[in-house]
Design a protein around this motif. Structure first.
Motif, short mmCIF file in Angstrom:
data_model
loop_
_atom_site.label_atom_id
_atom_site.label_comp_id
_atom_site.label_asym_id
_atom_site.label_seq_id
_atom_site.Cartn_x
_atom_site.Cartn_y
_atom_site.Cartn_z
N ALA A 251 0.96 -1.21 -0.08
CA ALA A 251 -0.06 -0.06 -0.13
C ALA A 251 0.65 1.38 -0.10
CB ALA A 251 -0.79 0.03 1.28
N ASP A 252 1.99 1.42 0.83
CA ASP A 252 2.74 2.54 1.11
C ASP A 252 4.11 1.99 0.96
OD1 ASP A 252 2.17 1.46 3.41
OD2 ASP A 252 2.05 3.36 4.41
N LEU A 253 4.90 2.86 0.42
CA LEU A 253 6.33 2.48 0.33
C LEU A 253 7.23 2.99 1.51
CD1 LEU A 253 8.88 1.25 -1.21
CD2 LEU A 253 8.66 3.16 -2.54
N ARG A 254 7.90 2.48 2.21
CA ARG A 254 8.73 2.82 3.27
C ARG A 254 9.88 1.89 3.55
NH1 ARG A 254 8.04 4.79 9.48
NH2 ARG A 254 7.56 2.48 9.55
N ILE A 255 11.00 2.02 3.15
CA ILE A 255 12.09 1.08 3.31
C ILE A 255 12.86 1.59 4.57
CG2 ILE A 255 13.94 -0.16 2.39
CD1 ILE A 255 12.74 0.01 -0.25
N VAL A 256 13.11 0.39 5.54
CA VAL A 256 13.83 0.90 6.65
C VAL A 256 14.66 -0.16 6.99
CG1 VAL A 256 12.24 2.55 7.62
CG2 VAL A 256 12.15 0.20 8.18
N ASP A 257 16.30 0.05 7.47
CA ASP A 257 17.17 -0.71 7.98
C ASP A 257 17.11 -1.15 9.28
OD1 ASP A 257 18.90 -2.68 8.78
OD2 ASP A 257 20.83 -1.42 7.32
N LEU A 258 16.22 -1.89 9.94
CA LEU A 258 16.13 -2.03 11.40
C LEU A 258 17.09 -2.78 12.29
CD1 LEU A 258 12.42 -3.51 11.55
CD2 LEU A 258 13.12 -1.22 11.83
N GLY A 259 18.18 -3.42 11.26
CA GLY A 259 19.18 -4.10 12.08
C GLY A 259 18.63 -5.50 12.26
N THR A 260 19.46 -6.45 12.35
CA THR A 260 19.21 -7.82 12.48
C THR A 260 18.53 -8.07 14.00
OG1 THR A 260 20.95 -8.42 11.14
CG2 THR A 260 19.86 -10.00 12.49
N THR A 262 16.88 -5.91 16.02
CA THR A 262 15.41 -5.48 16.08
C THR A 262 14.50 -6.24 15.10
OG1 THR A 262 16.40 -3.25 16.72
CG2 THR A 262 14.06 -3.45 15.60
N ALA A 263 14.83 -6.56 14.06
CA ALA A 263 13.95 -7.21 12.87
C ALA A 263 13.71 -8.70 13.51
CB ALA A 263 14.91 -7.49 11.64
N TYR A 267 9.96 -10.20 14.66
CA TYR A 267 9.62 -11.31 13.83
C TYR A 267 9.00 -12.25 14.88
CZ TYR A 267 9.48 -15.42 10.98
OH TYR A 267 9.15 -16.47 10.37
N ASP A 268 9.65 -12.28 15.91
CA ASP A 268 8.99 -13.15 16.93
C ASP A 268 7.65 -12.99 17.42
OD1 ASP A 268 11.30 -14.86 16.68
OD2 ASP A 268 12.27 -13.96 18.81
N ARG A 269 7.47 -11.50 17.59
CA ARG A 269 6.49 -10.84 18.00
C ARG A 269 5.08 -11.17 16.87
NH1 ARG A 269 8.25 -5.27 19.78
NH2 ARG A 269 5.83 -4.86 19.53
N ALA A 270 5.67 -10.99 15.57
CA ALA A 270 4.74 -10.96 14.66
C ALA A 270 4.25 -12.40 14.34
CB ALA A 270 5.60 -10.71 13.34
N ASP A 279 4.86 -1.00 14.38
CA ASP A 279 6.12 -2.08 14.27
C ASP A 279 5.81 -2.85 12.93
OD1 ASP A 279 7.60 -1.00 16.28
OD2 ASP A 279 6.52 -2.54 17.81
N ALA A 280 4.56 -3.17 12.73
CA ALA A 280 4.32 -3.80 11.49
C ALA A 280 4.82 -3.10 10.12
CB ALA A 280 2.79 -4.02 11.30
N HIS A 281 4.47 -2.00 10.20
CA HIS A 281 4.75 -1.03 9.14
C HIS A 281 6.52 -1.02 9.07
CE1 HIS A 281 4.37 3.17 6.94
NE2 HIS A 281 4.83 2.27 6.02
N ALA A 282 7.08 -1.07 10.14
CA ALA A 282 8.59 -1.03 10.04
C ALA A 282 9.10 -2.33 9.69
CB ALA A 282 9.13 -0.63 11.32
#
Length: 468
Positions: A251-260, A262-263, A267-270, A279-282
């Motif tokens: 839907a909307d473009l936003r690319i971010v580098d969270l680092g391994t 944080t990602a 992911y564990d929470r997702a 957080d889902a957007h990030a």
């Protein structure tokens, strides 16, 4: 009537009104009119060609399965239930009569143009659909659909399709593609496309179950590293079966580098469905970066098409499901949003990134300037709501002065409507001929250069951009 029938009255369709410029355009168009179709992004399923069954009936083929058609009928007061008949041929014929009654409302629309050209070029029907001839035209098409020449494989060759890319779930076994590849009676190229959206979006209600299936199918551990390895493994499976691209619809473009780290935590929470919207957007933004990194390594062309609010009407979605005509464009931005990806892989040799939009303002403002600098970035063809005659000409004007003709993907039909593919590609060739003819008439492009450009836009560029 026949599959290759044409109408002399339509020879100059979409070409310039001015006689002198029209003559130049006609000559240019004729150099590419019969070139094979290269379709590197489509939604026609491989099973259609593998099974090669006769199409069921005109309504299912030309109305029910085409959300371009059903959405406009719905807007003009027709109930979706009447367009998706489930009680046999009588209901299908009633739906066809509804199209005929509303045919005048399609004048000037892209969907009306596709249907009119399909009637004419595929079925040899040159008269306007109307209430008075609805049954007769329905019966003429129905009779043709029973002929061997109108089976999917026969039409594939009649349409002169050289390459057709499908759009596929990452866990698809791609058996249909393998069967077509190994079938000596089928000579076309049908390639899968890796479409991982549902496995990258934590806000998808099926995300926990989908990624669980991904881990199970690949045998990778249920960790973030295992998740990345599982996605890479499925990409490798697609590449082994002929895939050349990975497609990303957001839907909307936003690319971010969270680092391994944080990602991995997100992911564990997702996986437990407990991420906040922010957080889902990030996480989605980080995963687009990961997909870009993978494309830089494995060579899959990365296509991104943001800017559509899917399933805009809740009641329609709940009753009829997705892809039923109520996806609506939203404003889109690229320059800052995609910078983290381009900083990392934008100059990597062999990286191809194709950017699409349904926000016309962004082509001249952001996409063309990006493609005019980054060797990896190509301008995606006018897509979805913009794959129409006037929008196509606006697109050419918007991007050419900044990026030229050779930073372009070539035409993308992006369709489930198999029979409309020739009409869509023919439209693109006519529009390019018209645009180039004006530049020739104005002394801005030499005739020989224009002839080379239209050939390259039709054939060379899609093969180059999509590594065909």
């Amino acid at each position: 009537m026949g599959a290759t029938a044409t109408s002399a009255a339509s020879d100059d369709r979409l070409l310039p009104v001015d006689a002198g410029t029209r003559a130049i355009a006609r000559d240019l168009y004729e150099t590419v009119a019969d070139l094979p179709i290269v379709s590197p992004h489509s939604h026609v399923p491989a099973s259609l060609l593998r099974q090669d069954r006769a199409f069921e009936d005109p309504t299912e083929l030309l109305i029910s399965s085409d959300h371009y058609v059903t959405r406009l009928l719905h807007a003009n007061g027709v109930d979706y239930d009447d367009l998706r008949p489930t009680d046999g041929s009588a209901a299908g014929r009633r739906a066809w009569r509804l199209l005929a009654e509303h045919w005048h409302e399609f004048a000037g629309t892209a969907s009306g143009y596709w249907l009119e050209r399909t009637f004419e070029r595929v079925f040899g029907i040159g008269e306007d659909l109307a209430a008075g001839n609805a049954d007769r035209i329905y019966e003429a098409i129905e009779e043709r659909l029973g002929e061997t020449a109108f089976r999917p494989r026969a039409l594939f060759h009649t349409f002169r399709i050289d390459v057709l890319a499908t759009t596929d779930d990452p866990l698809d076994d791609l058996a249909d593609h393998a069967a077509l590849r190994d079938d000596p009676t089928f000579t076309g190229r049908v390639l899968p496309t890796f479409r991982p959206d549902r496995y990258l979006d934590p806000e998808s209600p099926t995300f926990p179950a989908d990624v669980a299936r991904l881990h199970e199918a690949t045998g990778e551990p249920a960790t973030f590293d295992g998740y990345l390895a599982a996605l890479a493994a499925r990409r490798a499976h697609f590449i082994a079966n002929g895939a050349v691209s990975a497609d990303h619809g957001i839907a909307d473009l936003r690319i971010v580098d969270l680092g391994t780290d944080t990602a991995a935590r997100l992911y564990d929470r997702a996986r437990s469905g407990s991420l906040s919207a922010e957080d889902a957007h990030a996480f989605r933004g980080h995963m687009l970066l990961e997909m870009g990194r993978m494309s830089a390594r494995d060579g899959l062309v990365m296509t991104i098409h943001p800017g559509v609010r899917r399933n805009h009407n809740t009641a329609t979605f709940e009753r009829h499901g997705a892809d039923t005509g109520h996806d609506i464009p939203i404003a889109t931005h690229f320059t800052d949003e995609i910078r983290p990806l381009l900083d990392e892989v934008g100059l990597v040799d062999g990286m191809h990134l194709v950017l699409f939009s349904v926000d016309e303002t962004v082509y001249s403002r952001e996409i063309a300037p990006l493609a005019g600098f980054y060797p990896s970035v190509y301008i995606g063809a006018p897509w979805w709501f913009l794959d129409a005659p006037d929008a196509g000409m606006r697109f050419r004007s918007a991007v050419t002065e900044t990026a030229g003709f050779y930073r372009h993907s070539g035409f993308i039909d992006d369709t489930r409507a198999f029979l409309s593919i020739p009409a869509r590609h023919d439209m693109s060739r006519r529009l390019d001929a018209a645009f180039l003819a004006r530049l020739v008439a104005e002394g801005r492009v030499r005739p020989a250069a224009a002839e080379r450009i239209i050939h390259d836009l039709t054939d060379t560029m899609p093969r180059k951009v999509f590594k065909l």
